[in-house]
Design an enzyme around this catalytic site. Structure first.
Site, PDB file in Angstrom:
ATOM      1  N   ASP A 214       0.876  -1.164   0.000  1.00 22.72           N
ATOM      2  CA  ASP A 214       0.000   0.000   0.000  1.00 22.72           C
ATOM      3  C   ASP A 214       0.920   1.223   0.000  1.00 22.72           C
ATOM      4  O   ASP A 214       2.101   1.135   0.344  1.00 22.72           O
ATOM      5  CB  ASP A 214      -0.956   0.002   1.193  1.00 22.72           C
ATOM      6  CG  ASP A 214      -2.138   0.942   0.948  1.00 22.72           C
ATOM      7  OD1 ASP A 214      -2.045   1.802   0.038  1.00 22.72           O
ATOM      8  OD2 ASP A 214      -3.155   0.836   1.654  1.00 22.72           O
TER       9      ASP A 214
HETATM   10  C1  BGC Z   1      -4.937   3.334  -0.063  1.00 20.95           C
HETATM   11  C2  BGC Z   1      -5.004   2.341  -1.208  1.00 20.95           C
HETATM   12  C3  BGC Z   1      -4.790   3.053  -2.502  1.00 20.95           C
HETATM   13  C4  BGC Z   1      -3.451   3.759  -2.457  1.00 20.95           C
HETATM   14  C5  BGC Z   1      -3.117   4.516  -3.719  1.00 20.95           C
HETATM   15  C6  BGC Z   1      -3.685   4.172  -0.107  1.00 20.95           C
HETATM   16  O1  BGC Z   1      -3.769   5.205   0.828  1.00 20.95           O
HETATM   17  O2  BGC Z   1      -5.004   2.653   1.170  1.00 20.95           O
HETATM   18  O3  BGC Z   1      -6.241   1.697  -1.206  1.00 20.95           O
HETATM   19  O4  BGC Z   1      -4.860   2.159  -3.565  1.00 20.95           O
HETATM   20  O5  BGC Z   1      -3.455   4.696  -1.378  1.00 20.95           O
HETATM   21  O6  BGC Z   1      -3.924   5.633  -3.831  1.00 20.95           O
END
Ligand code: BGC
Length: 773
Positions: free
Chosen positions: A247
């Site tokens: 993530d």
């Molecule tokens: C989120 C993800 C997301 C990623 C990219 C993170 O803060 O938890 O779900 O895909 O950011 O935006």
């Protein structure tokens, strides 16, 4: 927020030979591939002006494409290209319709491809542990089967278009509070039975191109550096063949993460962690083979993305909007639809509405829809429907409207503005025959990054409903919210309640379709609506404290808890009404195998007994009333959505496999089918079972090895030495009758040391050897 210099995707159109490329790369180049070049792109490798490895773009996800053009962030702040905002997962989960989700997935895949993006970051399939999780709108269900089946359908649909998905957030990421540090403390049986099976199902059925690890720790180890999760379970046990991506910002120790099986760190670390990886290999702290394995996965991803990038294709905005509308209607749950007296004295359900005459619409959300949640999933929609305009257009009537409240969520309902809005709404309600009142959560209540503080609607909205219902009892409430809200304090005021969730850009039109009967609601709750937040199993253990959240309720999540504790709920898991009715009969179950190959074939006939076409969700629940371990009262193990014309009957059949009967044995650390009676129930919700059959299943041999501290009771149950233990302990006369009950829980070694005739440590050793032979 950073500014990205988006690297163009130079697509060759052909997958390349990853092994040949890998063999050519230097250690520095390999390390560079293990993190992004910016916010959204993988790192390219250039040699003499030529691209040895192209760069590809990944972007959010999950219910629409969020491709940012200039400034990049992962919180949905910067603008993104227009894309269809499909219903959020809360609504998609409520469809219980795998075929529909596959079609939605195909549309998402087309938009991803048309925008030169290689991977759409979704779906999100974490279990809804508490209604308060700020991101529940991005998740499908409180039940792992629903989340897994629907998640797999989405992945298959998206990937059918030649682009990839990112199954997220792996694992035990069930809250937003402290999400970047908190340790989810969960026992293994609970992980295996509740929090991991949806991931397992999607991986096995659909092989997502990527899996995204979560921010949090699982039992004190960051998911991003958790070898057990990322390698032993995901790859070795489930056979995952894709790439694991972090993530955004989830990597704390890059070297440990590579060794654990985290292939790609996103976003860019500016080269810092690449240098750490190089140094660790040079100093012998990291095996270069681990680096190669991760690079191979990155190269494979980049390679398989090439054909679609070379031929992006297009998509039809109107067609996708229509699909978003169909899906929103299919995910709408008709919670209640009581009969109310009409002018001729006969009682009839309030919905569907006969038309626009005499109708009034109240509630700012009817005019200013709330159709998606905030954060990284926020889509810039291609179009936007609102329910008020849609109702007026569909009925041809200029339906009167009053806002009733402001939708900023700041008003507690007692200010002069609130009173004026309410008075205006009451006047409109008084003049109408039937009022549709739109209520819901303001945007500030539900977002990525934080959790809700309570489950209630804003006080000014409840005050409005009370005032309107006092003026006109023919009230239909339409809800817009990303996860369950408390309905118990006010639901008696509304004969009909329509749960519309956050239904995407076409939700306004979909609500009109449902209210007017153009669409027959067929959504079912994929999450229980409890009476009070305090009834929820995580209450008191959510969102944790001092860096730990204890999953103290164990496997008793959602309906598993409410059923086990016999707690009344407002609306149960699986519930949803229709404008037609369905009857069940001929519920039957037949055992098809035994032991580890046990299975049960379940059949039932379902008939549309009303006068409209409609779809029923047939649900199969399994119970194992007698077991060595605590088991839920019932667990959903199969379901099917069946569309039926009036009067039509259909036989539905389900094949339950051994896994559907098993529990995770915490000592043996494997799935176990315990022999005995199982109750197979078929019904329309977890609390509306229409037929049940008891079957006798021959289980597996689940004997644990006996040891010196095994108890007398455990030894008595052993088929090989049980009788001998009975003879020496109970037949010895050493214990008076009234002491015998106390002996059962005594370890064998303690009994042996009592110096009873014929039973000492030597004899115990022989018995243990015989039992464990
Ligand atoms: C989120 C993800 C997301 C990623 C990219 C993170 O803060 O938890 O779900 O895909 O950011 O935006």
């Amino acid at each position: 927020m950073t500014t990205t210099d988006a690297a163009p995707a130079t697509a060759s159109g052909k997958p390349f030979d990853t092994e040949r490329v890998l063999a050519e790369l230097t250690l520095e180049e390999k390390a560079s591939l293990l993190s992004g070049v910016d916010f959204w792109h993988t790192q390219p490798v250039e040699r003499d002006g030529e691209r040895l490895v192209p760069s590809v773009m990944v972007t959010d996800g999950p219910h629409g494409l969020r491709k940012q053009a200039e400034s990049a962030d992962h919180l949905g702040i910067g603008n993104s290209v227009p894309a269809t905002c499909f219903p959020t997962a809360a609504a998609l989960g409520s469809t219980w319709d795998t075929a529909l989700l596959r079609r939605v997935g195909e549309a998402l895949g087309r938009e991803t491809r048309a925008n030169d993006v290689a991977v759409l970051l979704g779906p999100g399939i974490n279990i809804k542990r508490s209604p308060l999780c700020g991101r529940n709108f991005e998740y499908l269900s409180e039940d792992p089967l629903v989340a897994g089946e629907l998640g797999a359908a989405l992945v298959q649909g998206i990937q059918s278009q030649g682009v990839g998905t990112s199954l997220k957030h792996y694992a035990a990421n069930n809250q937003e509070a402290d999400r970047m540090r908190v340790s989810s403390d969960v026992d293994e049986r609970t992980l295996r039975e509740i929090y991991l099976p949806a991931f397992e199902r999607v991986v096995k059925q659909a092989q997502p191109w990527t899996v995204m690890c979560s921010y949090n720790k699982v039992n004190d180890v960051y998911a991003s550096q958790n070898h057990w999760l990322l390698t032993e379970v995901l790859r070795d046990e489930w056979g995952f063949e894709g790439l694991v991506v972090s993530d955004w910002g989830a990597v704390r120790d890059r070297v440990a993460a590579v060794a654990a099986g985290l292939d790609l760190e996103m976003p860019s670390s500016g080269g810092r962690t690449d240098a750490e990886v190089v140094a660790a290999v040079r100093e012998g702290r990291l095996d270069e083979a681990d680096v190669d394995a991760a690079v191979r996965n990155v190269l494979h991803l980049v390679s398989r993305a090439q054909p679609a990038l070379a031929e992006p294709g297009t998509f039809d905005v109107a067609e996708h909007h229509a699909l978003a509308r169909e899906a929103a209607a299919a995910g709408t749950v008709l919670l209640k639809n009581d009969a109310v007296a009409s002018d001729d004295g006969a009682a009839a359900p309030l919905l569907p509405l006969a038309g626009g005459e005499g109708l009034a619409v109240i509630g700012e959300l009817a005019r200013t829809p709330r159709y998606q949640g905030a954060g990284s999933s926020q889509v810039n929609p291609t179009r936007l429907d609102d329910a008020l305009t849609a109702l007026r257009a569909a009925t041809g009537v200029d339906v009167p409207f009053a806002a009733g409240y402001a939708v900023d969520g700041k008003d507690n309902g007692s200010g002069t503005d609130a009173e004026a809005l309410r008075a205006e709404a009451v006047a409109v309600a008084e003049a109408a025959r039937t009022v549709v009142v739109h209520l819901g959560l303001p945007a500030s209540y539900e977002s990525e990054g934080y959790d809700r503080e309570h489950m209630d609607l804003p006080a000014d909205q409840v005050a409005l409903l009370e005032a309107v219902a006092a003026a006109n009892p023919r009230v239909v409430v339409v809800l817009s919210n990303g996860s369950a809200v408390t309905v118990a304090p006010w639901q008696h005021l509304a004969p009909a309640i329509v749960e519309g969730w956050l239904g995407g850009q076409a939700s306004g039109a979909a609500v009109a379709d449902v209210l007017l009967g153009a669409a027959n609601p067929s959504g079912r709750l994929a999450e229980t609506i409890p009476v009070r937040l305090e009834d929820n199993p995580s209450y008191g253990n959510f969102p944790g404290e001092l860096g730990h959240v204890r999953y103290g309720e164990g496997i008793f999540v959602g309906y598993r808890w409410y059923d086990a504790r016999k707690i009344d709920v407002a609306f149960p898991f699986g519930h949803g009404l229709s404008y037609t009715t369905f009857a069940y009969d001929a519920v039957a179950a037949e055992v098809t195998g035994s032991g580890a190959a046990a299975g049960v074939r379940v059949t039932a006939r379902v008939t549309n007994t009303g006068d409209r076409a409609g779809a029923e969700v047939v649900q199969v629940y399994v119970a194992d009333p007698k077991s060595q371990v605590q088991r839920p009262e019932r667990e959903l193990k199969a379901f099917a959505k069946v569309a039926l014309e009036p009067g039509e009957s259909r036989e539905v059949a389900f094949d339950l496999d051994a896994r559907a009967l098993s529990y995770w044995h915490p000592v043996l650390r494997r799935w176990v089918v315990e022999g005995g009676e199982f109750v197979i129930a078929v019904g329309a919700s977890s609390r509306d079972l229409r037929g049940a059959v008891t079957v006798e299943v021959e289980g597996e041999d689940v004997r644990l090895p006996l040891h010196e501290l095994s108890t007398v009771t455990e030894a008595l149950a052993d088929p090989r030495v049980g009788q001998q233990v009975r003879d020496v302990v109970y037949g010895s006369g050493a214990f008076a009758d009234d002491l015998l009950a106390m002996v059962g829980d005594m370890p064998l070694a303690v009994i042996a040391d009592f110096g009873m005739a014929g039973f000492d440590r030597a004899r115990l050793g022989e018995l243990l050897a015989a039992a464990n032979a």
